[in-house]
Design a protein around this motif. Structure first.
Motif, mmCIF file in Angstrom:
data_model
loop_
_atom_site.group_PDB
_atom_site.id
_atom_site.type_symbol
_atom_site.label_atom_id
_atom_site.label_comp_id
_atom_site.label_asym_id
_atom_site.label_seq_id
_atom_site.Cartn_x
_atom_site.Cartn_y
_atom_site.Cartn_z
ATOM 1 N N ASP A 350 0.832 -1.250 -0.071
ATOM 2 C CA ASP A 350 0.042 -0.021 -0.039
ATOM 3 C C ASP A 350 0.861 1.381 -0.061
ATOM 4 O O ASP A 350 1.864 1.301 0.677
ATOM 5 C CB ASP A 350 -0.827 0.042 1.242
ATOM 6 C CG ASP A 350 -2.072 -0.864 1.071
ATOM 7 O OD1 ASP A 350 -2.339 -1.384 -0.197
ATOM 8 O OD2 ASP A 350 -2.523 -1.583 2.234
ATOM 9 N N ARG A 351 0.431 2.168 -0.895
ATOM 10 C CA ARG A 351 1.200 3.485 -0.763
ATOM 11 C C ARG A 351 1.351 4.365 0.482
ATOM 12 O O ARG A 351 0.144 4.162 1.229
ATOM 13 C CB ARG A 351 0.598 4.085 -1.894
ATOM 14 C CG ARG A 351 -0.791 4.793 -1.854
ATOM 15 C CD ARG A 351 -1.263 5.670 -3.125
ATOM 16 N NE ARG A 351 -0.890 6.903 -3.072
ATOM 17 C CZ ARG A 351 -1.428 7.724 -3.953
ATOM 18 N NH1 ARG A 351 -2.243 7.402 -5.077
ATOM 19 N NH2 ARG A 351 -0.922 9.212 -3.577
ATOM 20 N N PRO A 353 1.766 8.019 2.699
ATOM 21 C CA PRO A 353 0.559 9.223 2.630
ATOM 22 C C PRO A 353 1.419 10.178 1.661
ATOM 23 O O PRO A 353 2.584 10.135 1.380
ATOM 24 C CB PRO A 353 0.779 9.735 3.977
ATOM 25 C CG PRO A 353 1.933 9.240 4.874
ATOM 26 C CD PRO A 353 2.297 7.898 3.971
ATOM 27 N N GLU A 573 -1.838 11.671 -10.170
ATOM 28 C CA GLU A 573 -1.849 10.380 -9.822
ATOM 29 C C GLU A 573 -0.986 9.697 -10.922
ATOM 30 O O GLU A 573 -0.402 8.706 -10.573
ATOM 31 C CB GLU A 573 -3.348 9.808 -9.998
ATOM 32 C CG GLU A 573 -3.549 8.380 -9.951
ATOM 33 C CD GLU A 573 -4.980 8.135 -9.987
ATOM 34 O OE1 GLU A 573 -5.716 7.365 -9.011
ATOM 35 O OE2 GLU A 573 -5.652 8.154 -11.164
ATOM 36 N N ASP A 580 4.414 3.714 -7.752
ATOM 37 C CA ASP A 580 3.312 3.277 -6.991
ATOM 38 C C ASP A 580 2.685 2.183 -8.100
ATOM 39 O O ASP A 580 1.649 2.418 -8.643
ATOM 40 C CB ASP A 580 2.348 3.811 -6.560
ATOM 41 C CG ASP A 580 0.905 3.271 -5.971
ATOM 42 O OD1 ASP A 580 1.222 2.074 -5.492
ATOM 43 O OD2 ASP A 580 -0.110 3.874 -5.729
ATOM 44 N N GLU A 587 7.094 0.329 0.443
ATOM 45 C CA GLU A 587 6.054 1.318 0.310
ATOM 46 C C GLU A 587 6.234 2.633 -0.255
ATOM 47 O O GLU A 587 7.355 3.482 0.028
ATOM 48 C CB GLU A 587 5.958 1.694 1.974
ATOM 49 C CG GLU A 587 4.398 2.664 1.964
ATOM 50 C CD GLU A 587 4.359 3.237 3.445
ATOM 51 O OE1 GLU A 587 3.502 2.482 4.180
ATOM 52 O OE2 GLU A 587 5.126 4.008 4.132
ATOM 53 N N ALA A 617 -4.644 11.966 -2.748
ATOM 54 C CA ALA A 617 -4.404 10.924 -1.837
ATOM 55 C C ALA A 617 -5.679 10.360 -1.004
ATOM 56 O O ALA A 617 -5.800 9.182 -1.198
ATOM 57 C CB ALA A 617 -3.685 11.406 -0.628
ATOM 58 N N LYS A 618 -6.617 11.122 -0.965
ATOM 59 C CA LYS A 618 -7.900 10.527 -0.416
ATOM 60 C C LYS A 618 -8.802 9.581 -1.368
ATOM 61 O O LYS A 618 -9.284 8.585 -1.124
ATOM 62 C CB LYS A 618 -8.976 11.617 0.270
ATOM 63 C CG LYS A 618 -8.350 12.274 1.436
ATOM 64 C CD LYS A 618 -9.213 13.598 1.906
ATOM 65 C CE LYS A 618 -8.853 13.991 3.186
ATOM 66 N NZ LYS A 618 -9.406 15.194 3.530
ATOM 67 N N HIS A 620 -7.604 8.253 -4.066
ATOM 68 C CA HIS A 620 -6.790 6.880 -4.335
ATOM 69 C C HIS A 620 -6.995 6.058 -3.194
ATOM 70 O O HIS A 620 -7.136 4.810 -3.393
ATOM 71 C CB HIS A 620 -5.542 7.418 -4.721
ATOM 72 C CG HIS A 620 -4.794 6.293 -5.347
ATOM 73 N ND1 HIS A 620 -4.188 5.130 -4.590
ATOM 74 C CD2 HIS A 620 -4.335 5.871 -6.548
ATOM 75 C CE1 HIS A 620 -3.645 4.254 -5.447
ATOM 76 N NE2 HIS A 620 -3.905 5.010 -6.844
ATOM 77 N N ARG A 621 -7.043 6.575 -2.121
ATOM 78 C CA ARG A 621 -7.047 5.467 -1.024
ATOM 79 C C ARG A 621 -8.650 4.849 -0.788
ATOM 80 O O ARG A 621 -8.830 3.791 -0.674
ATOM 81 C CB ARG A 621 -6.927 6.255 0.462
ATOM 82 C CG ARG A 621 -6.919 5.396 1.692
ATOM 83 C CD ARG A 621 -6.346 6.218 2.952
ATOM 84 N NE ARG A 621 -6.888 7.329 3.313
ATOM 85 C CZ ARG A 621 -6.621 8.661 2.953
ATOM 86 N NH1 ARG A 621 -5.256 8.607 2.428
ATOM 87 N NH2 ARG A 621 -7.127 9.576 3.306
ATOM 88 N N ASN A 622 -9.567 5.619 -1.348
ATOM 89 C CA ASN A 622 -11.044 5.442 -0.936
ATOM 90 C C ASN A 622 -11.650 4.502 -2.246
ATOM 91 O O ASN A 622 -12.355 3.684 -2.250
ATOM 92 C CB ASN A 622 -11.905 6.373 -0.758
ATOM 93 C CG ASN A 622 -11.609 7.239 0.652
ATOM 94 O OD1 ASN A 622 -11.182 6.399 1.657
ATOM 95 N ND2 ASN A 622 -11.869 8.437 0.832
#
Length: 964
Positions: A350-351, A353, A573, A580, A587, A617-618, A620-622
């Protein structure tokens, strides 16, 4: 042969499936791969047979008889007198080789040379390559093979391994005899990377036609000749190929088995040269593979353009269509897709922050911020502000973005604008006081702004000092192996960083590398290849967004520092995706330098860049991707919309929210197309096709074949490595590989290969610790030129019209017969492997491989050399052929039912498309309606060509008789 080859080069594979004509077999109709033919009193073995527009079928053949043995030639069946060898006249001969090696090798070579039938949709090559067997990476091949014409858009997000997915599709096509001529089109910076992946992982050689490769080929061929005929499989950059004036004629005279276009979102826009190129290629290929992590720009009509390249009868109304209508043409997954996550394991951590690193502007920089805020961005921004008029109202933001990159970028932008103003002034013949006053006002403001920017240097650049601190914190130094990629949008910024960083970090000049779009294709490839080496001296790569698409930077690096940030979530991204991605072992770490100003009203990096960093970031995470966050689906659209919203006084948050608001009259919902589109969690892995073999694996076949045909090769081998001196005809097959690789590893002097996956991966890893990323030892797959060469060598050893007799555990003679039917496109539709016994009175036909297994045909056979008289067996050959022919005709009916079922859905889609398209053109001109009907008719004719046609081809391969 010379005149044949000349004619072939002028219209090689210029076939039109709608105009292909059938010919009597004796007059030179279609011949199945492996068929033996006599041309000009010499025997040849057919490699491929494809229809042409005017001259029957084009046969690619290899010489078998003494004076042409090993020679490759091209023959047109409509011109040459080509006589097939009649199976009834096959002459039986004893196999005197130890363990009947000649017979077993010949049977195996026929198996390997024979394409799978058209109806075989299951995967046939999985597990045989130098890569992890990931189910999600096999899904595109599974989807592509469901179609009669493999045409697919691979729309997986950044980093999932689209190159590997493409390689798997190409491997399946090659196994089916539908990958003889392949053209891969990519951005120039990834040419070598793509070429290397297909060679090291799949053993598929592509000649790289970059500027150096094209120059080399042009030296080797006559002036004006088609360079794409020189090698059957090639990779070229889209920017080189899009030159229609230079290459258009050559492209239109070619027909490819498969065309791959990477980063295919660049094709959208009917008026650009890339789009015109793609349309030419789409019309001249059977299979087409498009790949893009950002496959659309949010516009239904633009995406329809891309889909229509794959299937012109897929979308009737570009403004209104559904995902279900085109589901057979594309596949889309993100990193959070259940199957991807389940498959990934520890191959992709997982990437980390995305860390904003605030740096306070220095006094010199605050001086510039003050000037920008007071002079350029004051007043009503919608009207251009105090300096420029409404027509140039975006220019102040161009200056702002340049300064947020660096003082050097701002100075260069101001200088370029001053030159433009001087040209405008010189081009205005009559005095225009108002115009002169406006120009002078802008010129004076630019001079002052540039003066302030030029006062800044490395010591007074907060970002530069912040970059030094971050690189040191990461651990970058002359003695540390740690590396980092530094991104900037501005070339002046990049060149300045490239000059300043070595002395500021205590590095040697060659430890900081530079790459940007203004460099040549070979320079860009050299930088990328060097950065992938373990022992590369490079510790910092400073690069622009030319490296944000398709480039692998993750092998020796897991740190990215954004010196400046693009005002686009998609572009951020894409940058992050360079490290990534699948195969990253650490990481991924991301940092962005945020220049903060205390000037009242200043638009610094906290205004836009810092907020975009957090948003990306948010998202991509979600969601696994940030492309849908703004609803614009285009980096350029995101940046343009944001600037316009800033002019209107909106914040970043307000701009994104406004962008996501659907336009009322736009019915297209991209989220319905580009959520995680693909298989659901828990779906079974793709089915695999049975692969009958007489040898346990490829290694056993290769070693046995070399023992038989390898005289004079100076062969050395152990349990892991096999090495020998390649003969001239094998060297010809290896010439597609880079000259530097062949020279560095002396491949033409000593070819080294391995069948051991672990050893091959170790050599590949070791190569990245040397001066080349190309390994000295190749991994042998079924597609390796060595295997293809051995298959040909083994086949041509069997004399014309002969079949071996071997002794096995059978009670009565068994005749082994191969039977095939093909369609009008030269693709096999029926392939049967028959074992005929019970002759002459009660013939029985069984599966060849079941009979061979019962008969004990294998490496442990003993050849006593006492074969006996063959006259009785010889008399039964015509009976065996008749029995096989009757059985094949019965089997043809069963195959035709499968083909009929396969054609039903495409035929229904064409009919529905025609109805919808015509209903939308009720008030249009006859020309437009005729164009729809012509397109539908063309698709129907193509589907009709998929049906079995012509006479069967039968071959007596061998006879197994009992010891008594």
């Amino acid at each position: 042969m010379a005149e044949n080859e000349d004619r072939a080069e002028s219209q090689d594979q210029a076939r039109n499936p709608d105009q292909g004509r059938s010919h009597p077999r004796t007059g030179g109709g279609h011949f199945a791969p492996g068929a033996r033919v006599v041309v000009r009193d010499a025997e040849w073995m057919v490699r491929t047979s494809t229809p042409t527009e005017n001259d029957g079928h084009l046969l690619r053949a290899v010489g078998v008889s003494e004076f042409v043995r090993g020679e490759e030639a091209l023959f047109f069946t409509g011109i040459e007198s080509i006589e097939p060898l009649r199976p009834e006249e096959t002459t039986l001969v004893h196999d005197s080789s130890s363990g009947y090696a000649e017979s077993r090798l010949y049977l195996e070579s026929v198996l390997r040379r024979t394409p799978l039938p058209q109806s075989e949709r299951r995967l046939a090559t999985t597990g045989g390559f130098l890569l992890d067997n990931k189910v999600y990476q096999q899904r595109p091949a599974e989807l592509a093979l469901k179609a009669l014409r493999p045409r697919i858009l691979i729309a997986d997000v950044v980093g999932l391994g689209k190159t590997l997915e493409i390689g798997l599709i190409l491997a399946e096509l090659i196994r089916r005899g539908r990958g003889e001529r392949i053209l891969v089109v990519t951005p120039q910076q990834v040419l070598e990377q793509f070429q290397q992946e297909l060679w090291t992982r799949f053993a598929i050689p592509l000649v790289r036609l970059d500027s150096v490769g094209l120059e080399r080929i042009q030296r080797d061929i006559p002036a004006g000749r088609n360079p794409f005929l020189f090698f059957k499989r090639a990779i070229i950059s889209i920017d080189t190929l899009k030159n229609q004036g230079k290459y258009g004629q050559h492209l239109r005279s070619m027909h490819w088995d498969a065309v791959v276009i990477d980063e295919s979102h660049n094709l959208v826009n009917e008026n650009n040269l890339r789009n015109k190129l793609a349309r030419v290629l789409a019309q001249h290929t059977d299979a087409m593979i498009l790949a893009s992590a950002t496959p659309h720009n949010g516009d239904s009509a633009s995406f329809a353009q891309l889909v229509n390249l794959l299937d012109p009868a897929a979308i009737a109304d570009p403004a209104e269509y559904t995902a279900e209508q085109i589901a057979h043409l594309y596949i889309r997954r993100t990193k959070v897709h259940p199957e991807v996550r389940a498959d990934m394991g520890d191959k992709w951590p997982d990437r980390g922050p995305s860390i904003p690193v605030r740096v306070a502007a220095t006094p010199a920089e605050e001086d510039v911020f003050a000037e920008l805020t007071r002079v350029w961005l004051a007043g009503d921004a919608r009207e251009g502000g105090p300096v420029v008029g409404r027509s140039n109202r975006l220019f102040p933001y161009t200056l702002l973005k340049a300064f947020l990159s660096s003082h050097r970028a701002l100075s260069a932008t101001a200088a370029n604008r001053l030159k433009t103003l001087e040209r405008k002034r010189a081009a205005t013949p009559a005095a225009d006081p108002a115009h002169d006053e406006a120009v002078e006002r802008e010129r004076a403001a630019l001079v002052e702004l540039k003066r302030r920017a030029d006062k800044i240097d490395a010591s007074s650049s907060a970002k530069f000092q912040g970059l030094l601190a971050q690189l040191k914190e990461i651990g970058v130094s002359g003695t540390s192996p740690t590396r980092a990629v530094v991104f900037s949008e501005s070339v002046p910024t990049l060149t300045w960083l490239h000059d300043e960083l070595p002395k500021a970090l205590g590095l040697k000049p060659d430890q900081v590398a530079l790459m940007h779009g203004g460099m040549s294709d070979t320079e860009q490839q050299r930088v990328i290849a060097d950065f992938a080496l373990t022992d590369s001296r490079v510790r910092v790569l400073v690069t622009g967004d030319v490296a944000s698409e398709g480039v692998n930077l993750h092998r020796q690096c897991h740190h990215i520092v954004h010196y400046d940030l693009p005002w686009s979530l998609i572009r951020i991204e894409q940058r992050n995706g360079r490290i990534d991605r699948y195969g990253q072992e650490h990481e991924p770490q991301f940092r962005a330098l945020i220049l903060a100003s205390s000037v009242d009203g200043a638009k610094d990096d906290t205004t836009v860049a810092e907020k975009l960093l957090d948003k990306e970031a948010k998202a991509h995470r979600n969601l696994g991707t940030a492309e849908a966050e703004t609803g614009l689906y285009s980096a350029k659209k995101e940046e343009d919309r944001l600037v316009l919203d800033l002019l209107e006084g909106r914040t970043v948050e307000e701009s994104i929210e406004a962008s996501r608001t659907k336009v009322e009259d736009d019915p297209w919902d991209p989220d319905a197309f580009f959520g995680d589109f693909g298989v659901d969690d828990g779906t079974a892995p793709p089915e695999t096709a049975p692969t009958p073999r007489l040898f346990d694996d490829t290694e056993q076949f290769v070693r046995a074949a070399l023992d038989t045909v390898g005289d004079g090769l100076d062969l050395s081998q152990d349990d892991k490595l096999l090495a020998f001196t390649p003969p001239e005809d094998l060297k010809q097959r290896l010439k597609a590989l880079p000259a530097g690789y062949l020279k560095d590893h002396k491949v033409m002097e000593r070819l080294k290969v391995t069948f051991d996956r672990g050893h091959a991966q170790a050599r590949l890893d070791q190569a990245r610790s040397t001066k080349t990323t190309w390994p000295d030892t190749g991994y042998v797959t079924d597609l390796h030129p060595l295997v293809e060469w051995l298959v040909d060598k083994v086949q041509v050893r069997t004399p014309r019209g002969h079949a071996h007799v071997l002794v096995g555990q059978v009670d009565e003679p068994v005749f082994l017969v191969q039977g095939t039917y093909s369609n009008a496109l030269g693709q096999p539709t029926v392939v049967e492997w028959m074992a005929v016994s019970g002759l002459p009175g009660g013939p029985r036909v069984e599966d060849m491989f079941e009979v061979l297994e019962r008969a004990g045909v294998g490496p442990h056979m003993v050849n006593t050399g006492r074969g006996g008289d063959l006259s009785a067996l010889q008399a039964l050959v015509p009976d065996a052929v008749r029995a096989a022919d009757e059985h094949l005709k019965l089997r043809r009916q069963e195959y035709e039912e499968r083909i009929k079922a396969d054609l039903a859905e495409p035929e229904r889609r064409v009919q529905k498309w025609e109805q919808l398209a015509l209903s939308g053109l009720e008030n249009s001109t006859q020309d437009k309606r005729r164009q729809v009907r012509d397109t539908a008719d063309e698709q129907r004719r193509l589907l009709e060509k998929m049906r079995t046609a012509g006479e069967p081809l039968l071959r007596v391969l061998a006879v197994v008789k009992g010891a008594n």
